[in-house]
Design a protein around this motif. Structure first.
Motif, PDB file in Angstrom:
ATOM      1  N   ILE A  21      54.219  61.885 -63.639  1.00 47.70           N
ATOM      2  CA  ILE A  21      54.903  60.695 -64.144  1.00 47.70           C
ATOM      3  C   ILE A  21      54.325  59.476 -63.435  1.00 47.70           C
ATOM      4  CG2 ILE A  21      57.117  59.554 -64.490  1.00 47.70           C
ATOM      5  CD1 ILE A  21      56.736  62.261 -65.968  1.00 47.70           C
ATOM      6  N   PHE A  22      53.663  58.627 -64.204  1.00 46.41           N
ATOM      7  CA  PHE A  22      53.002  57.447 -63.643  1.00 46.41           C
ATOM      8  C   PHE A  22      53.875  56.190 -63.734  1.00 46.41           C
ATOM      9  CE2 PHE A  22      49.614  60.298 -64.952  1.00 46.41           C
ATOM     10  CZ  PHE A  22      48.737  60.257 -63.880  1.00 46.41           C
ATOM     11  N   ASP A  23      54.603  56.062 -64.853  1.00 42.30           N
ATOM     12  CA  ASP A  23      55.341  54.819 -65.104  1.00 42.30           C
ATOM     13  C   ASP A  23      56.501  55.121 -66.045  1.00 42.30           C
ATOM     14  OD1 ASP A  23      56.279  52.323 -65.754  1.00 42.30           O
ATOM     15  OD2 ASP A  23      54.347  51.492 -66.361  1.00 42.30           O
ATOM     16  N   VAL A  24      57.723  55.015 -65.559  1.00 44.07           N
ATOM     17  CA  VAL A  24      58.886  55.385 -66.376  1.00 44.07           C
ATOM     18  C   VAL A  24      59.182  54.365 -67.475  1.00 44.07           C
ATOM     19  CG1 VAL A  24      59.963  56.745 -64.546  1.00 44.07           C
ATOM     20  CG2 VAL A  24      60.478  54.291 -64.734  1.00 44.07           C
ATOM     21  N   THR A  25      58.470  53.249 -67.479  1.00 43.56           N
ATOM     22  CA  THR A  25      58.671  52.264 -68.546  1.00 43.56           C
ATOM     23  C   THR A  25      57.756  52.532 -69.746  1.00 43.56           C
ATOM     24  OG1 THR A  25      57.020  50.666 -67.716  1.00 43.56           O
ATOM     25  CG2 THR A  25      59.251  50.536 -66.809  1.00 43.56           C
ATOM     26  N   GLN A  26      56.916  53.572 -69.634  1.00 39.93           N
ATOM     27  CA  GLN A  26      55.996  53.944 -70.701  1.00 39.93           C
ATOM     28  C   GLN A  26      56.444  55.262 -71.337  1.00 39.93           C
ATOM     29  OE1 GLN A  26      53.344  52.083 -71.803  1.00 39.93           O
ATOM     30  NE2 GLN A  26      54.207  50.526 -70.425  1.00 39.93           N
ATOM     31  N   PRO A  27      55.938  55.586 -72.558  1.00 35.32           N
ATOM     32  CA  PRO A  27      56.302  56.854 -73.206  1.00 35.32           C
ATOM     33  C   PRO A  27      55.888  58.055 -72.366  1.00 35.32           C
ATOM     34  CG  PRO A  27      55.228  55.369 -74.763  1.00 35.32           C
ATOM     35  CD  PRO A  27      55.061  54.760 -73.408  1.00 35.32           C
ATOM     36  N   VAL A  28      56.590  59.162 -72.569  1.00 33.02           N
ATOM     37  CA  VAL A  28      56.218  60.416 -71.929  1.00 33.02           C
ATOM     38  C   VAL A  28      55.818  61.404 -73.015  1.00 33.02           C
ATOM     39  CG1 VAL A  28      58.602  61.292 -71.909  1.00 33.02           C
ATOM     40  CG2 VAL A  28      56.909  62.245 -70.316  1.00 33.02           C
ATOM     41  N   MET A  29      54.727  62.127 -72.785  1.00 33.73           N
ATOM     42  CA  MET A  29      54.261  63.148 -73.718  1.00 33.73           C
ATOM     43  C   MET A  29      54.763  64.508 -73.273  1.00 33.73           C
ATOM     44  SD  MET A  29      52.497  61.502 -76.025  1.00 33.73           S
ATOM     45  CE  MET A  29      51.908  62.965 -76.881  1.00 33.73           C
ATOM     46  N   ILE A  30      55.271  65.292 -74.238  1.00 34.46           N
ATOM     47  CA  ILE A  30      55.687  66.674 -73.991  1.00 34.46           C
ATOM     48  C   ILE A  30      54.797  67.557 -74.856  1.00 34.46           C
ATOM     49  CG2 ILE A  30      57.624  68.278 -73.912  1.00 34.46           C
ATOM     50  CD1 ILE A  30      58.263  65.756 -72.394  1.00 34.46           C
ATOM     51  N   THR A  31      54.023  68.446 -74.249  1.00 35.24           N
ATOM     52  CA  THR A  31      53.038  69.190 -75.033  1.00 35.24           C
ATOM     53  C   THR A  31      53.182  70.702 -74.878  1.00 35.24           C
ATOM     54  OG1 THR A  31      51.327  69.214 -73.299  1.00 35.24           O
ATOM     55  CG2 THR A  31      51.402  67.282 -74.743  1.00 35.24           C
ATOM     56  N   SER A  97      60.375  56.239 -74.852  1.00 35.87           N
ATOM     57  CA  SER A  97      59.978  57.087 -75.972  1.00 35.87           C
ATOM     58  C   SER A  97      59.553  58.445 -75.436  1.00 35.87           C
ATOM     59  CB  SER A  97      58.822  56.442 -76.746  1.00 35.87           C
ATOM     60  OG  SER A  97      58.417  57.254 -77.824  1.00 35.87           O
ATOM     61  N   LYS A  98      59.981  59.491 -76.125  1.00 32.06           N
ATOM     62  CA  LYS A  98      59.667  60.860 -75.716  1.00 32.06           C
ATOM     63  C   LYS A  98      58.927  61.514 -76.882  1.00 32.06           C
ATOM     64  CE  LYS A  98      64.001  60.730 -75.184  1.00 32.06           C
ATOM     65  NZ  LYS A  98      64.188  59.287 -74.947  1.00 32.06           N
ATOM     66  N   LEU A 117      65.341  68.772 -76.651  1.00 35.08           N
ATOM     67  CA  LEU A 117      64.814  67.815 -75.677  1.00 35.08           C
ATOM     68  C   LEU A 117      65.149  66.368 -76.026  1.00 35.08           C
ATOM     69  CD1 LEU A 117      61.306  69.426 -75.106  1.00 35.08           C
ATOM     70  CD2 LEU A 117      63.022  69.040 -73.324  1.00 35.08           C
ATOM     71  N   GLY A 118      65.641  66.157 -77.226  1.00 29.30           N
ATOM     72  CA  GLY A 118      65.951  64.792 -77.654  1.00 29.30           C
ATOM     73  C   GLY A 118      64.711  63.946 -77.851  1.00 29.30           C
ATOM     74  N   LEU A 119      63.644  64.557 -78.386  1.00 28.67           N
ATOM     75  CA  LEU A 119      62.396  63.819 -78.568  1.00 28.67           C
ATOM     76  C   LEU A 119      62.538  62.722 -79.623  1.00 28.67           C
ATOM     77  CD1 LEU A 119      59.643  66.607 -78.445  1.00 28.67           C
ATOM     78  CD2 LEU A 119      60.708  65.316 -76.578  1.00 28.67           C
ATOM     79  N   SER A 120      61.756  61.671 -79.439  1.00 27.92           N
ATOM     80  CA  SER A 120      61.762  60.563 -80.403  1.00 27.92           C
ATOM     81  C   SER A 120      61.003  60.949 -81.669  1.00 27.92           C
ATOM     82  CB  SER A 120      61.114  59.321 -79.775  1.00 27.92           C
ATOM     83  OG  SER A 120      61.694  59.025 -78.523  1.00 27.92           O
ATOM     84  N   LYS A 121      59.930  61.744 -81.498  1.00 27.92           N
ATOM     85  CA  LYS A 121      59.095  62.182 -82.613  1.00 27.92           C
ATOM     86  C   LYS A 121      58.160  63.258 -82.104  1.00 27.92           C
ATOM     87  CE  LYS A 121      55.746  58.490 -81.721  1.00 27.92           C
ATOM     88  NZ  LYS A 121      54.983  57.347 -82.282  1.00 27.92           N
TER      89      LYS A 121
END
Length: 291
Positions: A21-31, A97-98, A117-121
């Protein structure tokens, strides 16, 4: 639950997790990865194995939580792992955004867990909607797959996923089309004709995969960029390889002629490679006849 500004790697039951996690103000990718990325469960050093997609995002300093399955019959469905995801949902709620991303088996796993996970998309490349043989007897991948070591395959079904989905697939690959059609939501559908179950490879060979993923991460995939770039697929060695077999009844005679024409041009263009291929096939044929 999540450590910030640190690369973390751990095993949750039969799944290897790696995140940064680099920056919590940016989107996170779940792969989630395709089945070919499975980690051998006999490997005592599974913790040291590479995790699919992690480096791609981490090298760009983009928030990434990547999962990889360990062993066969693993559909990211163990109770321990599902419980972990339920807790993870609370931890990633802070991100604006997740975003989910997966291919084949990985896309199936996203179908199962995106809502949890409550992903955005989520971006699904050639997804399997199910691995139940009774449900999808028309898919060789499903028929040849090992059943889950944890669950009844009839209850592992991604078709009811409510998270906004974007699909990338080849409509001429009948099994892939039938999987897409099983999803209850239509979603956004981006089509690549004539490449079969090779979507990530095709986008990679066209130098499009990175851009497509990065566009999706922050918004929508640009249709003009996507379909303009696909015009170059006629230069790929495997394009048109199976298209002339008419996998669907939608092929007109004119379309078949066009396919033959481009297939012939492609063969002529790569003529320097053909002699070795012909020799290899001939030797293989002779060996079969002698044995």
């Amino acid at each position: 639950m999540l450590k910030l500004n640190a690369e973390v790697k751990e095993i949750i039951d039969n799944v290897l997790l790696q995140y940064h996690i680099f920056d919590v103000t940016q989107p996170v990718m779940i792969t989630f990865p395709p089945v070919c990325q499975s980690i051998n469960n006999s490997n005592d050093n599974a913790i040291s194995a590479p995790v699919w997609s992690f480096d791609f995002f981490a090298k760009r300093k983009l928030n990434i939580i990547a999962f990889n399955h360990i062993g066969e019959g693993n559909y990211f469905d163990s109770r321990t792992f599902v419980s972990f995801l339920e807790n993870l949902k609370q931890a990633i709620a802070i991100f604006p955004s997740k975003v989910g991303y997966g291919a084949s088996l990985g896309a199936f796993a996203l179908s199962l867990h995106a809502d949890r996970l409550g992903l955005s998309k989520a971006l699904l490349l050639m997804p399997q909607s199910t691995y139940c043989k009774k449900t999808a007897p028309w898919d060789p991948i499903v028929i040849n797959a090992k059943d889950s070591i944890n669950s009844d395959m009839t209850i592992l079904d991604g078709r009811t996923c409510k998270t906004p989905l974007t699909f990338i697939y080849d409509p001429l690959s009948l099994p892939d089309k039938l999987h897409i059609d099983r999803y209850q939501q239509k979603g956004t559908r981006l089509k690549i004709f004539g490449v079969g179950h090779r979507i990530p490879r095709t986008l990679q060979h066209l130098d499009m995969l990175s851009e497509v993923i990065l566009q999706f991460r922050v918004g929508a995939i640009d249709n003009n960029y996507f379909y303009q770039g696909l015009k170059e697929r006629r230069k790929l060695t495997y394009y048109f390889r199976d298209a002339y077999k008419k996998p669907t009844i939608s092929y007109t005679n004119q379309r078949v002629l066009i396919i033959y024409w481009h297939k012939t041009k492609q063969r002529l263009h790569h003529l320097k490679f053909e002699p070795s291929k012909i020799l290899a096939r001939l030797l293989c044929s002779i060996k079969k006849r002698i044995c």
